[in-house]
Structures are given as structure tokens and as C-alpha cells.
Design a protein around this motif. Structure first.
Motif, PDB file in Angstrom:
ATOM      1  N   ILE A 163       0.845  -1.202   0.000  1.00  7.38           N
ATOM      2  CA  ILE A 163       0.000   0.000   0.000  1.00  7.38           C
ATOM      3  C   ILE A 163       0.881   1.252   0.000  1.00  7.38           C
ATOM      4  O   ILE A 163       0.658   2.188  -0.773  1.00  7.38           O
ATOM      5  N   ALA A 164       1.925   1.236   0.843  1.00 10.95           N
ATOM      6  CA  ALA A 164       2.850   2.380   0.877  1.00 10.95           C
ATOM      7  C   ALA A 164       3.446   2.609  -0.505  1.00 10.95           C
ATOM      8  O   ALA A 164       3.539   3.737  -0.990  1.00 10.95           O
ATOM      9  N   ARG A 165       3.830   1.518  -1.163  1.00 15.39           N
ATOM     10  CA  ARG A 165       4.424   1.609  -2.488  1.00 15.39           C
ATOM     11  C   ARG A 165       3.408   2.146  -3.499  1.00 15.39           C
ATOM     12  O   ARG A 165       3.720   3.016  -4.324  1.00 15.39           O
ATOM     13  N   ALA A 166       2.173   1.657  -3.394  1.00 16.87           N
ATOM     14  CA  ALA A 166       1.135   2.084  -4.328  1.00 16.87           C
ATOM     15  C   ALA A 166       0.788   3.567  -4.148  1.00 16.87           C
ATOM     16  O   ALA A 166       0.330   4.214  -5.075  1.00 16.87           O
ATOM     17  N   LEU A 167       1.012   4.075  -2.917  1.00 16.17           N
ATOM     18  CA  LEU A 167       0.665   5.473  -2.642  1.00 16.17           C
ATOM     19  C   LEU A 167       1.814   6.431  -2.927  1.00 16.17           C
ATOM     20  O   LEU A 167       1.669   7.646  -2.802  1.00 16.17           O
ATOM     21  N   ALA A 168       2.966   5.891  -3.306  1.00 19.66           N
ATOM     22  CA  ALA A 168       4.191   6.689  -3.393  1.00 19.66           C
ATOM     23  C   ALA A 168       4.041   7.920  -4.288  1.00 19.66           C
ATOM     24  O   ALA A 168       4.555   8.980  -3.980  1.00 19.66           O
ATOM     25  N   ASN A 169       3.354   7.765  -5.404  1.00 21.95           N
ATOM     26  CA  ASN A 169       3.247   8.888  -6.339  1.00 21.95           C
ATOM     27  C   ASN A 169       1.959   9.679  -6.162  1.00 21.95           C
ATOM     28  O   ASN A 169       1.446  10.273  -7.110  1.00 21.95           O
ATOM     29  N   ASP A 170       1.433   9.659  -4.935  1.00 21.52           N
ATOM     30  CA  ASP A 170       0.201  10.384  -4.604  1.00 21.52           C
ATOM     31  C   ASP A 170      -0.918  10.110  -5.601  1.00 21.52           C
ATOM     32  O   ASP A 170      -1.432  11.034  -6.246  1.00 21.52           O
ATOM     33  N   PRO A 171      -1.301   8.841  -5.713  1.00 23.39           N
ATOM     34  CA  PRO A 171      -2.336   8.508  -6.698  1.00 23.39           C
ATOM     35  C   PRO A 171      -3.708   9.024  -6.268  1.00 23.39           C
ATOM     36  O   PRO A 171      -3.910   9.354  -5.101  1.00 23.39           O
ATOM     37  N   GLU A 172      -4.596   9.087  -7.239  1.00 19.71           N
ATOM     38  CA  GLU A 172      -5.950   9.498  -6.909  1.00 19.71           C
ATOM     39  C   GLU A 172      -6.882   8.301  -6.855  1.00 19.71           C
ATOM     40  O   GLU A 172      -7.997   8.392  -6.359  1.00 19.71           O
ATOM     41  N   ILE A 173      -6.379   7.187  -7.394  1.00 19.81           N
ATOM     42  CA  ILE A 173      -7.168   5.965  -7.396  1.00 19.81           C
ATOM     43  C   ILE A 173      -6.321   4.858  -6.797  1.00 19.81           C
ATOM     44  O   ILE A 173      -5.119   4.775  -7.074  1.00 19.81           O
ATOM     45  N   LEU A 174      -6.932   4.020  -5.974  1.00 21.18           N
ATOM     46  CA  LEU A 174      -6.233   2.828  -5.501  1.00 21.18           C
ATOM     47  C   LEU A 174      -7.098   1.620  -5.812  1.00 21.18           C
ATOM     48  O   LEU A 174      -8.264   1.566  -5.425  1.00 21.18           O
TER      49      LEU A 174
END
Ligand SMILES: Nc1ncnc2c1ncn2[C@@H]1O[C@H](COP(=O)(O)OP(=O)(O)O)[C@@H](O)[C@H]1O
Ligand SMILES: [Mg+2]
Lengths: 360, 233
Positions: A163-174
Motif C-alpha cells: 500500500i505504501a508503495r502504491a501510494l508513493a506517487n500520490d495517486p488518486e485511485i487505488l
């Protein structure tokens, strides 16, 4: 106010193999609003993963149109395929985080290196990348495991790194594709609550694919049910739980199984033997409870005796949702009137044996 | 001690350390051939192995034509027995090295002999990387080179070391045959000076040295493969 962040229009995905074609997704249209937690449920093989992989174009559709966060990712409505340019897609993908059932971390890189990997092409300096990666690990409560390798962590911890990795680029969708399916109940709840928190605090739009209704029940705002490559029902969580149109939806939601189980148990115990003037119904109600006076009213006004055999209450999106299993006794005519009256009180009435909702 | 050795291993001593047929040149030639053909064959094998995985139907650059080209070349060279390849490739060697015989000339057939074997091993090692990890990297916007270097090569590094070890050991075996084109080495020592002259002690010592070499490669390879593996500890 509500703005569509994901627009899928008539999406079809067909896999061609040597001697067969598999229509994994058939003409699916799906809109997801910014800031929503959108659950997609269905049995394994329903096409959920294939559908959500279209969102970041890990899966190129066969036809249809996909517009994500205002960008046209894919369009093929007239036989001409338009696909977003590779370099652009790469940048856009960084704004769409994704987590997976089996975490898919880089095994030969430490926890913090896994997060830094996602930031490799960001405009940040090396130092800033390191500190951002640590901040992200703090966010998921794993800063003290920064130098561990993924194999040294539990499943729940690995998913938090993901999750931390997925959020790294400040996404708007997860997108979570069965993100909690490999976890035990305790970790499942922790991850779901983390997703909910991110949704609240960052306004993150979450697409939650799962075959576990419990996950959806806990955090989703809206739900789509998939079967054989098609979306057979969509609605907000309460509607889906209280007023599902489709048998499969009810099966998923658990009302189908809960009610038939309740009845079977009672029948087996010979506690219930439905005579001609009796039937078993399920009353589902939102918010308030079915008051005792209602039961009395059924007797007084309609000459129908209602016998409560089983009850259950759940909290969905902060609202209590109750279910009562009742055997009503009276003439056919009177029972009809009584049920009509109940429905006028905003109670959803389901005949248990057939599992059919009365329309009216 | 030295006297005792000279008594039981007269031919070994007769070969001497230096000069024609000496032990040091033989050891040097084996090391030389192994090292350089490992470099050339290794690079070629890596390129073909990576190419095979990337262009395969489930790879990140699926391309049937390119895959089939890599596949055919590898299969073709693998099908030729090494001792025949030595002769078969001689004209090419002549072009590249300027001569068909000698230690350096042997590098051409050795590299071509070992690369298809290595390519297949690399292919298998890289294919063992979980497809999910590659998808996760793609979902993060990873570039082509990120996926090749940070995902494929790094994730499979322990497996790659293991197959490199296996390849090196079989390469040492091939260098023994290169004596047939005058490349020298320990294999040549064992055959030309040992077997052909009924000098069993020379054969014995040459074999022993090859075994020690193989063993060292194996030990170092196993050690590195273990240290570089964090998948399942
Ligand atoms: N790459 C693929 N090639 C061929 N068939 C596939 C591929 N991916 C998925 N499928 C098929 O598409 C259908 C839907 O799969 P999937 O989207 O994974 O379902 P779910 O996520 O709901 O379990 C299944 O029948 C599956 O076998
Ligand atoms: Mg799936």
C-alpha cells in the motif's frame, strides 16, 4: 458535486486461445465517482480482475471506451483502436495505485527499497525520495521494518508495504484486487480500515475487488456484482444489502443463505411445519426497528398472527439494518393485505422459501 | 617429501612447471579459456535468454518472429556436438582470430558452444520470476529497463548465479576438449601427455586439478546464490 473519475463504457475483453475464445468481460459499463469506495464482488472467474486491470490498462480491452481521471486511455467503438501513448500511460499509471492478493513485492529489495522503486522516476531528489519513502512507511506503521526483506514480514505487513508503495506517487485511485483475500480476519480488518482511513484523509478513490462480502460490507459505499463477465447489479451498499434484485446478489449478501439456513434449521428441528394458511417471510428494515405494535396491528387489523422465529441486525455505512424471519398465519387474502401494509411502512418483504421479493 | 613425490609421480615431475608441456601453462590455458569464453558466451547467452523471455507470448514485448529467431538459433547451436562444432566453426574462427588453432582460437567455438546452454538456463531462471511482480512494477509506471534490470535480473539473481555455476562447470568440461585444436590446458595434459604416453600419474594429477577447479566454482557459486537470496528464508 460528484465527479466521475473512472468511466468504463461498453468494455469487452476477449481472450483468444488456440481452440477457444473466452469472453472474460462482456459489454460492461461502469462509472465510479471520485472519493468513493467502490466494491466489485463476484465469484472467482467472474471477470473482476480482468475488468479492473482495464483501469490502468494492464489489460487492453477488445472494445469499448475507458476514460480515467479525464484522460482517454482506450477507445474502440467503431473498429478503430485508440490507445493512450506508452510514455503517457506510464506517467498516468503512477496516479493509479494497485495492490494484489499476493502483495507482489520485490523480494530482493528491502521494504524501503520497494517504496523507493516506485519513486524512481519522480522529480524528487535522492534525499527527498528516501524521506518520502520513510514517511509512507510511517503512514502504514512500518517505519521500524524499513530494512527488512519482504519475506521477513507477515502477510498483513507485506500488504501494508504494498500500500505504501502504491501510494508513493500520490495517486488518486487505488485498486485492490483481492488485497485482503490472503490475509487472516484480523489483518483483513486492519487493511480495510487503513483503506477507509486513506479514503477519508486523502480523498482517495478506492476500487475494491473481492469475493468476500464482509470486506465490502465494512467499507464500501457502492457495490457492483459481477457474474460471467457481466455486471448484473449495482447500487449503494444499503440497497444491495436490503433490496437486492438478483438472486446471486442475495446469495452474496448472505440474506439468501441466512434465510434459507434459518428455515432449514427450523424445519429440521420440526419447529416449523408450514400449514396451508402459513408462510415464512423475511422483513428487512433500515434505521428504526420493527416495533412490537406492528405485530399487534397485524393481528388486530388483518387477523394475521405473526410469529418471530429469528432476528439479526447489522451496521452498514453507520446505519442499522435489521432482518426478521416471521411466520405469518391467516387466510390468503388477509396475508396479502398484511404484507401490503408492511411494505407501506418501508419494510422490505421477502418470501423465504422462494427467495422472491414481492413487488408492489 | 619431494623425493617421495618424484618416486610415485615421475611423469608429473618430468613435465616440469614451465615450458612446453609444463603444468603452469596448462593451468593458465584452462583458466584463460574458461574465463574469456564465460565472458563472451555469458554475454551472448544472457542476451538470448533475456530476449527469449521478453519476446515470449506472455513476456513484456511479445513478438512471435523475434522469439522464434532467438529460439531457433539457440536450438541450432545446442544441437551440434561440441567436438564437431570445433571443426565446423573453424572458418569463422579463422576470420575472427586469424588462426584456427591455439588457445585464443578455441575461444570462438567455446563461446558458441556454451552460449545456447546458458541462454536456456537464463530463460528458465528469468521465467521463474512471478508474473505478478512484473505486473505490480508495470502498475507503478516502471520503464522497460526498470523491468529488465530491477525486476527480472535482480529478482532472479540467486537463480542466475546457480545456473551460471552449472554453466561454468560444463564449460570447464568443454575446455578439456579444446585440446583437439591445440588449445592446450589441463584436458590436453591428461590426454596428450598422460593417456597417450601411458603416464597414468600425469592423467591423475591433471584430473585432480580440474576437479579442484570445479569444486571451487561450485563452492563460490553456492555461497553467492545463498547470500543473494531473500525470497524464502
Ligand atoms: N490472460 C488470460 N488468458 C486467458 N484467459 C484469461 C486470462 N485472464 C483471465 N482469463 C479468464 O477470464 C475469466 C475471468 O477471469 P478473472 O478476471 O481473473 O476473474 P476473477 O478475477 O473474477 O476471478 C476466467 O475464465 C479466466 O480464466
Ligand atoms: Mg481475480
Amino acid at each position: 458535486m460528484t465527479e466521475k473519475i473512472i468511466e468504463l463504457d461498453n468494455i469487452s475483453v476477449t481472450f483468444k486461445q488456440k481452440n477457444q475464445t473466452i469472453e472474460a468481460v462482456k459489454n460492461v459499463s461502469l462509472d465510479i465517482n471520485r472519493g468513493d469506495i467502490y466494491g466489485i464482488v463476484g465469484y472467482s472467474g467472474a471477470g473482476k480482475s480482468t475488468l479492473v486491470r482495464v483501469i490502468n490498462l494492464l489489460q487492453k480491452p477488445t472494445s469499448g471506451k475507458a476514460k480515467i481521471n479525464g484522460d482517454l486511455f482506450y477507445e474502440n467503438t467503431d473498429g478503430h483502436e485508440k490507445v493512450i501513448e506508452t510514455n503517457k500511460l506510464r506517467k498516468k499509471r503512477r496516479k493509479i495505485g494497485m495492490i494484489f492478493q499476493h502483495f507482489n513485492l520485490l523480494n530482493e529489495q528491502t521494504v524501503v527499497q520497494n517504496v523507493e522503486f516506485a519513486l524512481k522516476h519522480s522529480s524528487l531528489k535522492e534525499k527527498e525520495i528516501a524521506s518520502k519513502a520513510l514517511d509512507l512507511l510511517k503512514l502504514v506503521g512500518l517505519e521500524d521494518r524499513a530494512n527488512a526483506y519482504p519475506s521477513q514480514l507477515s502477510g498483513g505487513q507485506q500488504q501494508r508495504v504494498a500500500i505504501a508503495r502504491a501510494l508513493a506517487n500520490d495517486p488518486e485511485i487505488l485498486i485492490s484486487d483481492e488485497g485482503t483475500s490472503a490475509l487472516d480476519p484480523k489483518n483483513t480488518i486492519q487493511i480495510l480500515d487503513l483503506l477507509k482511513r486513506l479514503n477519508n484523509e486523502l480523498g482517495l478513490t478506492v476500487v475494491l475487488i473481492t469475493h468476500e462480502m464482509e470486506a465490502v460490507k465494512r467499507i464500501a459505499d457502492r457495490v457492483a456484482v459481477m457474474e460471467n463477465g457481466e455486471i448484473i447489479e449495482t447500487g449503494n451498499l444499503l440497497d444491495i444489502f436490503t433490496n437486492a434484485k438478483h438472486k446471486l446478489t442475495r446469495e452474496f449478501v448472505g440474506t439468501e443463505s441466512a434465510s434459507s439456513k434459518a428455515l432449514a434449521t427450523l424445519k429440521a428441528a420440526k419447529l416449523v411445519q408450514l400449514d396451508d394458511d402459513q408462510e415464512c417471510i423475511q422483513l428487512t428494515y433500515i434505521g428504526s426497528s420493527v416495533s412490537e405494535s406492528l405485530i399487534v396491528k397485524l393481528y388486530k387489523d388483518f387477523d394475521v398472527i405473526a410469529n418471530i422465529i429469528y432476528g439479526n441486525i447489522e451496521i452498514l455505512q453507520g446505519t442499522p439494518v435489521g432482518a426478521l424471519f416471521v411466520i405469518v398465519k391467516g387466510s390468503v387474502e388477509n396475508r396479502k393485505k398484511a404484507i401490503k401494509f408492511l411494505k407501506e411502512q418501508d419494510i422490505i418483504v421477502t418470501k423465504v422459501e422462494e427467495g422472491e421479493v414481492f413487488n408492489g | 617429501m619431494a623425493e617421495l613425490f618424484a618416486k610415485y609421480f615421475p611423469n608429473v615431475v618430468y613435465q616440469g612447471w614451465n615450458g612446453d608441456g609444463g603444468w603452469l601453462p596448462a593451468i593458465g590455458q584452462t583458466l584463460y579459456m574458461t574465463f574469456w569464453s564465460a565472458i563472451f558466451g555469458g554475454i551472448l547467452g544472457l542476451v538470448f535468454g533475456i530476449g527469449l523471455v521478453l519476446t515470449d507470448s506472455d513476456g513484456i514485448l511479445p513478438n512471435r518472429g523475434t522469439f522464434s529467431f532467438f529460439d531457433k538459433v539457440v536450438s541450432f547451436f545446442r544441437a551440434i556436438p561440441f567436438i564437431i562444432l570445433l571443426a565446423f566453426i573453424a572458418p569463422v574462427t579463422q576470420k575472427i582470430v586469424g588462426t584456427q588453432i591455439g588457445t585464443t582460437a578455441a575461444l570462438v567455438p567455446l563461446s558458441l558452444g556454451v552460449f545456447p546452454f546458458y541462454a536456456r538456463q537464463v530463460q528458465v531462471a528469468l521465467a521463474s520470476v512471478d508474473h505478478g511482480i512484473i505486473e505490480a512494477a508495470q502498475s507503478l509506471g516502471a520503464t522497460f529497463s526498470d523491468i529488465v534490470f530491477d525486476v527480472y535480473l535482480r529478482e532472479a539473481r540467486s537463480e542466475l548465479i546457480r545456473v551460471t555455476t552449472v554453466t561454468l562447470i560444463s564449460l570447464i568440461g568443454l575446455t578439456a576438449m579444446a585440446g583437439a585444436i591445440g588449445a592446450g590446458g589441463l584436458g590436453n595434459m591428461a590426454i596428450a601427455y598422460g593417456y597417450n604416453r601411458f603416464a597414468n600419474d600425469t592423467t591423475f594429477v591433471a584430473t585432480l586439478l580440474v576437479l579442484i577447479f570445479v569444486l571451487l566454482v561450485q563452492l563460490i557459486g553456492d555461497f553467492l546464490a545463498r547470500v543473494l537470496n531473500h525470497k524464502n528464508i
